[in-house]
Design a protein around this motif. Structure first.
Motif, PDB file in Angstrom:
ATOM      1  N   ILE A   1       0.782  -1.218   0.029  1.00 19.27           N
ATOM      2  CA  ILE A   1       0.011   0.051  -0.033  1.00 19.27           C
ATOM      3  C   ILE A   1       0.719   1.058  -0.087  1.00 19.27           C
ATOM      4  CG2 ILE A   1      -1.594   1.310   1.408  1.00 19.27           C
ATOM      5  CD1 ILE A   1      -2.919  -1.210   2.184  1.00 19.27           C
ATOM      6  N   ILE A   2       1.827   1.246   0.755  1.00 22.07           N
ATOM      7  CA  ILE A   2       2.760   2.346   0.830  1.00 22.07           C
ATOM      8  C   ILE A   2       3.422   2.611  -0.626  1.00 22.07           C
ATOM      9  CG2 ILE A   2       5.161   3.039   1.805  1.00 22.07           C
ATOM     10  CD1 ILE A   2       4.302   1.871   4.300  1.00 22.07           C
ATOM     11  N   ALA A   3       4.035   1.471  -1.015  1.00 19.93           N
ATOM     12  CA  ALA A   3       4.742   1.681  -2.383  1.00 19.93           C
ATOM     13  C   ALA A   3       3.510   2.124  -3.503  1.00 19.93           C
ATOM     14  CB  ALA A   3       5.142   0.313  -3.180  1.00 19.93           C
ATOM     15  N   VAL A   4       2.439   1.429  -3.656  1.00 22.65           N
ATOM     16  CA  VAL A   4       1.402   1.825  -4.881  1.00 22.65           C
ATOM     17  C   VAL A   4       0.748   3.306  -4.440  1.00 22.65           C
ATOM     18  CG1 VAL A   4      -0.569   1.079  -6.047  1.00 22.65           C
ATOM     19  CG2 VAL A   4       1.219  -0.638  -5.459  1.00 22.65           C
ATOM     20  N   PHE A   5       0.387   3.426  -3.408  1.00 25.36           N
ATOM     21  CA  PHE A   5      -0.341   4.744  -3.190  1.00 25.36           C
ATOM     22  C   PHE A   5       0.643   5.857  -3.083  1.00 25.36           C
ATOM     23  CE2 PHE A   5      -3.666   1.978  -2.121  1.00 25.36           C
ATOM     24  CZ  PHE A   5      -5.051   2.545  -2.206  1.00 25.36           C
ATOM     25  N   TYR A   6       1.949   5.943  -2.688  1.00 26.06           N
ATOM     26  CA  TYR A   6       2.820   6.650  -2.946  1.00 26.06           C
ATOM     27  C   TYR A   6       3.053   6.908  -4.476  1.00 26.06           C
ATOM     28  CZ  TYR A   6       6.840   9.949  -2.059  1.00 26.06           C
ATOM     29  OH  TYR A   6       7.537  10.875  -2.212  1.00 26.06           O
ATOM     30  N   ALA A   7       2.914   6.135  -5.143  1.00 25.85           N
ATOM     31  CA  ALA A   7       3.399   6.272  -6.708  1.00 25.85           C
ATOM     32  C   ALA A   7       2.240   7.203  -7.237  1.00 25.85           C
ATOM     33  CB  ALA A   7       3.489   5.188  -7.178  1.00 25.85           C
TER      34      ALA A   7
ATOM     35  N   ILE B   1      -7.431   0.992 -13.525  1.00 27.40           N
ATOM     36  CA  ILE B   1      -7.923   0.653 -12.172  1.00 27.40           C
ATOM     37  C   ILE B   1      -7.444  -0.688 -11.847  1.00 27.40           C
ATOM     38  CG2 ILE B   1      -9.546   0.619 -10.458  1.00 27.40           C
ATOM     39  CD1 ILE B   1      -9.146   3.391 -11.148  1.00 27.40           C
ATOM     40  N   VAL B   2      -8.002  -1.410 -12.629  1.00 24.75           N
ATOM     41  CA  VAL B   2      -7.489  -2.994 -12.300  1.00 24.75           C
ATOM     42  C   VAL B   2      -5.881  -3.141 -12.229  1.00 24.75           C
ATOM     43  CG1 VAL B   2      -7.419  -5.504 -13.432  1.00 24.75           C
ATOM     44  CG2 VAL B   2      -9.394  -3.796 -13.495  1.00 24.75           C
ATOM     45  N   GLU B   3      -5.326  -2.343 -13.305  1.00 22.19           N
ATOM     46  CA  GLU B   3      -3.815  -2.332 -13.317  1.00 22.19           C
ATOM     47  C   GLU B   3      -3.166  -1.997 -11.659  1.00 22.19           C
ATOM     48  OE1 GLU B   3       0.002  -0.213 -15.479  1.00 22.19           O
ATOM     49  OE2 GLU B   3      -1.953   0.167 -16.209  1.00 22.19           O
ATOM     50  N   GLU B   4      -3.770  -0.997 -11.508  1.00 19.67           N
ATOM     51  CA  GLU B   4      -3.208  -0.535 -10.216  1.00 19.67           C
ATOM     52  C   GLU B   4      -3.296  -1.137  -9.109  1.00 19.67           C
ATOM     53  OE1 GLU B   4      -1.290   2.194  -9.909  1.00 19.67           O
ATOM     54  OE2 GLU B   4      -1.264   2.925 -11.720  1.00 19.67           O
ATOM     55  N   PHE B   5      -4.699  -1.865  -9.074  1.00 16.24           N
ATOM     56  CA  PHE B   5      -4.950  -2.775  -8.053  1.00 16.24           C
ATOM     57  C   PHE B   5      -3.997  -4.316  -8.249  1.00 16.24           C
ATOM     58  CE2 PHE B   5      -7.498  -6.758  -6.474  1.00 16.24           C
ATOM     59  CZ  PHE B   5      -7.482  -6.206  -5.267  1.00 16.24           C
ATOM     60  N   SER B   6      -3.913  -4.480  -9.282  1.00 19.12           N
ATOM     61  CA  SER B   6      -2.873  -5.778  -9.687  1.00 19.12           C
ATOM     62  C   SER B   6      -1.453  -5.505  -9.058  1.00 19.12           C
ATOM     63  CB  SER B   6      -2.921  -6.173 -11.095  1.00 19.12           C
ATOM     64  OG  SER B   6      -2.471  -5.006 -11.779  1.00 19.12           O
ATOM     65  N   ARG B   7      -1.143  -4.277  -9.478  1.00 18.69           N
ATOM     66  CA  ARG B   7       0.309  -3.861  -8.770  1.00 18.69           C
ATOM     67  C   ARG B   7       0.344  -4.061  -7.390  1.00 18.69           C
ATOM     68  NH1 ARG B   7       2.164   1.738 -11.536  1.00 18.69           N
ATOM     69  NH2 ARG B   7       2.707   0.799 -13.713  1.00 18.69           N
ATOM     70  N   LEU B   8      -0.698  -3.606  -6.486  1.00 19.39           N
ATOM     71  CA  LEU B   8      -0.619  -4.012  -5.125  1.00 19.39           C
ATOM     72  C   LEU B   8      -0.664  -5.253  -4.738  1.00 19.39           C
ATOM     73  CD1 LEU B   8      -1.134  -2.770  -2.137  1.00 19.39           C
ATOM     74  CD2 LEU B   8      -3.602  -2.670  -2.754  1.00 19.39           C
ATOM     75  N   VAL B   9      -1.317  -6.136  -5.361  1.00 22.86           N
ATOM     76  CA  VAL B   9      -1.477  -7.648  -5.101  1.00 22.86           C
ATOM     77  C   VAL B   9      -0.342  -8.239  -5.278  1.00 22.86           C
ATOM     78  CG1 VAL B   9      -2.817  -9.671  -5.585  1.00 22.86           C
ATOM     79  CG2 VAL B   9      -4.113  -7.661  -5.267  1.00 22.86           C
ATOM     80  N   SER B  10       0.400  -8.050  -6.749  1.00 25.56           N
ATOM     81  CA  SER B  10       1.533  -8.609  -6.956  1.00 25.56           C
ATOM     82  C   SER B  10       2.715  -8.506  -6.107  1.00 25.56           C
ATOM     83  CB  SER B  10       1.798  -8.315  -8.372  1.00 25.56           C
ATOM     84  OG  SER B  10       1.960  -6.905  -8.690  1.00 25.56           O
TER      85      SER B  10
END
Length: 230
Positions: A106-112, A158-167
């Motif tokens: 969450i820190i990595a993706v949301f900060y990006a 949107i799916v891409e950003e969520f998949s980044r968080l999951v991956s």
């Protein structure tokens, strides 16, 4: 005692170890660096070189502003995973818990995402989320088709950003758990002869540093992608 009562104390213990190591490295800064200072300076300069080569399109001052986050993630993950070297009971890797890796993700993706919003503005970021065809020009039908393409590209982004968080979260969790399982299985099958303590410690530190480096680099890639103009 149950794990829930041990987890806060284990987290405080890892934080204490981390701050102690950092304090020992910077308590006596000199022109001729000692071992601790040299290690930290090499670490900082190495990561700064990686950031400079990745974010070459940004000014030097802005590139330096990302150094604390990238190095902080690397040090935290490395020290947290290598903490098992200390032979104490009820000490475990925090990244073997999906809650911890999810928090880091969450820190990595949301900060990006925050960096993208700050660099391009809410409107510019929203337009970019609508896909590369959104800026269509020409006839009325061509422009209309370009605008309607956002109905496909926006949910996809949107799916891409969520998949980044999951991956990024599951990748770290899976690698740490997989490495621990391999060590336990092989050690048990060989009656703890193949993995003596010094070899186990080396493997543990190497794996911890590798996973910390990969996570920090993925975070850097996400931030770079959010700052670049498409």
């Amino acid at each position: 005692p149950p794990r829930s009562t041990l987890f806060p104390y284990a987290t405080l213990f890892r934080s204490l170890v981390l701050w102690t190591l950092l304090f020992l490295g910077v308590r006596r800064l000199t022109r001729v660096p000692g071992r601790g200072q040299m290690l930290l300076e090499s670490l900082l300069s190495g990561f700064q070189s990686l950031i400079d080569s990745t974010m070459f399109f940004e000014p030097p001052a802005k590139r330096r502003s990302f150094l604390p986050l990238i190095v902080g993630l690397f040090i935290y993950i490395t020290v947290s995973n290598a903490i098992l070297i200390i032979p104490l009971p009820h000490v475990e890797k925090p990244t073997s818990d999906l809650n911890d890796t999810l928090a880091l993700g969450i820190i990595a993706v949301f900060y990006a995402i925050y960096c993208g919003l700050r660099a391009k503005g809410p409107l510019g970021f929203l337009i970019e989320m609508c896909g590369p065809m959104f800026h269509g020009h020409g006839s009325f039908m061509a422009v209309l088709g370009a605008k309607l393409s956002a109905l496909f590209f926006f949910p996809l982004r949107i799916v891409e950003e969520f998949s980044r968080l999951v991956s990024i979260s599951c990748r770290l969790f899976g690698n740490i758990m997989g490495g621990a399982i391999v060590i336990i299985v092989v050690s048990t099958l060989t009656y703890h002869v193949l993995f003596p303590q010094f070899l186990y410690a080396f493997f543990l530190v190497f794996e911890a540093a590798l996973q910390g480096f990969v996570f920090a680099m993925l975070t850097l890639v996400y931030i770079t992608g959010a700052l670049q103009e498409e």
